[in-house]
Design an enzyme around this catalytic site. Structure first.
Site, PDB file in Angstrom:
ATOM      1  N   ARG A   1     -28.859  67.576 -24.925  1.00  0.00           N
ATOM      2  CA  ARG A   1     -29.497  68.856 -25.203  1.00  0.00           C
ATOM      3  C   ARG A   1     -29.966  68.997 -26.316  1.00  0.00           C
ATOM      4  O   ARG A   1     -30.910  69.733 -26.532  1.00  0.00           O
ATOM      5  CB  ARG A   1     -28.169  69.750 -24.990  1.00  0.00           C
ATOM      6  CG  ARG A   1     -27.274  69.704 -23.661  1.00  0.00           C
ATOM      7  CD  ARG A   1     -26.104  70.152 -23.569  1.00  0.00           C
ATOM      8  NE  ARG A   1     -26.189  71.638 -24.253  1.00  0.00           N
ATOM      9  CZ  ARG A   1     -24.873  72.163 -24.438  1.00  0.00           C
ATOM     10  NH1 ARG A   1     -23.707  71.808 -24.395  1.00  0.00           N
ATOM     11  NH2 ARG A   1     -25.104  73.577 -24.959  1.00  0.00           N
TER      12      ARG A   1
ATOM     13  N   ASP B   1     -19.703  68.002 -21.074  1.00  0.00           N
ATOM     14  CA  ASP B   1     -19.269  69.291 -21.795  1.00  0.00           C
ATOM     15  C   ASP B   1     -19.473  70.296 -20.903  1.00  0.00           C
ATOM     16  O   ASP B   1     -19.773  70.263 -19.562  1.00  0.00           O
ATOM     17  CB  ASP B   1     -20.451  69.808 -22.868  1.00  0.00           C
ATOM     18  CG  ASP B   1     -20.581  68.686 -23.945  1.00  0.00           C
ATOM     19  OD1 ASP B   1     -19.417  68.075 -24.352  1.00  0.00           O
ATOM     20  OD2 ASP B   1     -21.666  68.442 -24.344  1.00  0.00           O
TER      21      ASP B   1
ATOM     22  N   ARG C   1     -17.757  61.545 -20.734  1.00  0.00           N
ATOM     23  CA  ARG C   1     -17.251  62.949 -20.570  1.00  0.00           C
ATOM     24  C   ARG C   1     -18.183  63.979 -20.759  1.00  0.00           C
ATOM     25  O   ARG C   1     -19.357  63.914 -21.907  1.00  0.00           O
ATOM     26  CB  ARG C   1     -16.119  63.237 -21.872  1.00  0.00           C
ATOM     27  CG  ARG C   1     -14.632  62.351 -21.561  1.00  0.00           C
ATOM     28  CD  ARG C   1     -14.112  62.644 -22.571  1.00  0.00           C
ATOM     29  NE  ARG C   1     -14.415  62.133 -24.034  1.00  0.00           N
ATOM     30  CZ  ARG C   1     -13.942  61.939 -25.159  1.00  0.00           C
ATOM     31  NH1 ARG C   1     -12.760  62.573 -25.188  1.00  0.00           N
ATOM     32  NH2 ARG C   1     -14.309  61.199 -26.223  1.00  0.00           N
TER      33      ARG C   1
END
Length: 267
Positions: free
Chosen positions: A198, A53, A51
């Site tokens: 990130r 973001d 998944r």
């Protein structure tokens, strides 16, 4: 009932991430399921490998779904694409064994974080890369990245709303490449925590700009505290580029993306 796997590419700028949410929220999964349902003539629910973001892109996403509709693979691919918005594309479709699971059969995920390092913000690559206007010292970033290779508790790089059962992950690869003004962080692990890539990118950029020393990254890792790491890097530089599966699941292979990157990064 047949099980079908698809390779999905998408530009995440217009979506609140992969996973379907409350009504009215645009997501990649919602668009893919709507398109496939029109081909199948029945509701379709897809399971993804990873998944992503809001604002994150995918060029190596893998999904699977079950259907009793009799369709050839071209119908799933081209019929699906004819019903998808222009920023989502089905790259390939193939039948798979009933025990194939896009998420649980995978043993690794591979991401790329692309940084445009130049004093002037990019125009043509806006929304496709992360922009850092301060000069980055790539050798220092490489030295810092070495501290994150292997099995560790990555709590310092974990998003607040992460639902993973454990912060312990195994990073197989964390490399940096530079091609002109583009700096690419290549990250491969058995799995990733929410915002992990990130947060790693933001922390390595703190080293690259000279704000921190390479050995500081080891201190951040050891602290197991998100507040000691650097800020989370923007989402639009991040790409899910590949999923690792056992060889017995024979899936189509494409070069790691995004497509506009130099192909010599595809090792």
């Amino acid at each position: 009932m047949s099980r079908i796997a698809l390779g999905i590419e998408y530009n995440g700028n217009n979506y609140r991430g992969w996973q379907t949410q409350q009504p009215g929220v645009p997501t990649v999964q919602l668009e893919v399921e709507r398109a496939l349902a029109k081909v199948a003539d029945h509701p379709v629910s897809v399971i993804c490998a990873g998944r992503t973001d809001a604002g994150v892109h995918g060029c190596g996403q893998v999904v699977h779904f079950d259907s009793d509709a009799v369709r050839d693979m071209r119908a799933w691919q081209f019929g699906g694409n004819s019903n998808l918005p222009k920023d989502i594309s089905i790259r390939w479709a193939t039948p798979v064994a009933d025990d194939f699971h896009a998420r649980f059969s995978a043993f690794s995920r591979r991401y790329r974080y692309v940084i445009y390092n130049h004093p002037i913000r990019p125009a043509l690559l806006a929304g496709q890369v992360s922009w850092q206007f301060l000069p980055l010292d790539v050798p220092s970033m490489r030295e810092a990245a070495k501290h994150l290779i292997g099995e560790h508790d990555f709590s310092s790089f974990r998003g607040v709303y992460c639902q993973s059962k454990t912060p312990v992950k195994t990073v197989h690869r964390l490399d940096l490449f530079q091609r002109g003004n583009l700096i690419v962080l290549e990250a491969e692990a058995n799995a990733f925590l929410m915002h992990m890539v990130r947060n790693i990118a933001g922390t390595l950029m703190a080293v690259g700009t000279g704000k921190k020393k390479p050995e500081w990254v080891a201190e951040v890792l050891e602290a197991r505290n998100r507040s000691v790491a650097a800020s989370t890097a923007p989402p639009h530089g991040l790409y899910l580029v590949g999923i690792g599966y056992p060889q017995r699941f024979i899936l189509p292979q494409e070069p790691f993306g995004p497509a506009w990157l130099p192909q010599d990064l595809n090792a």
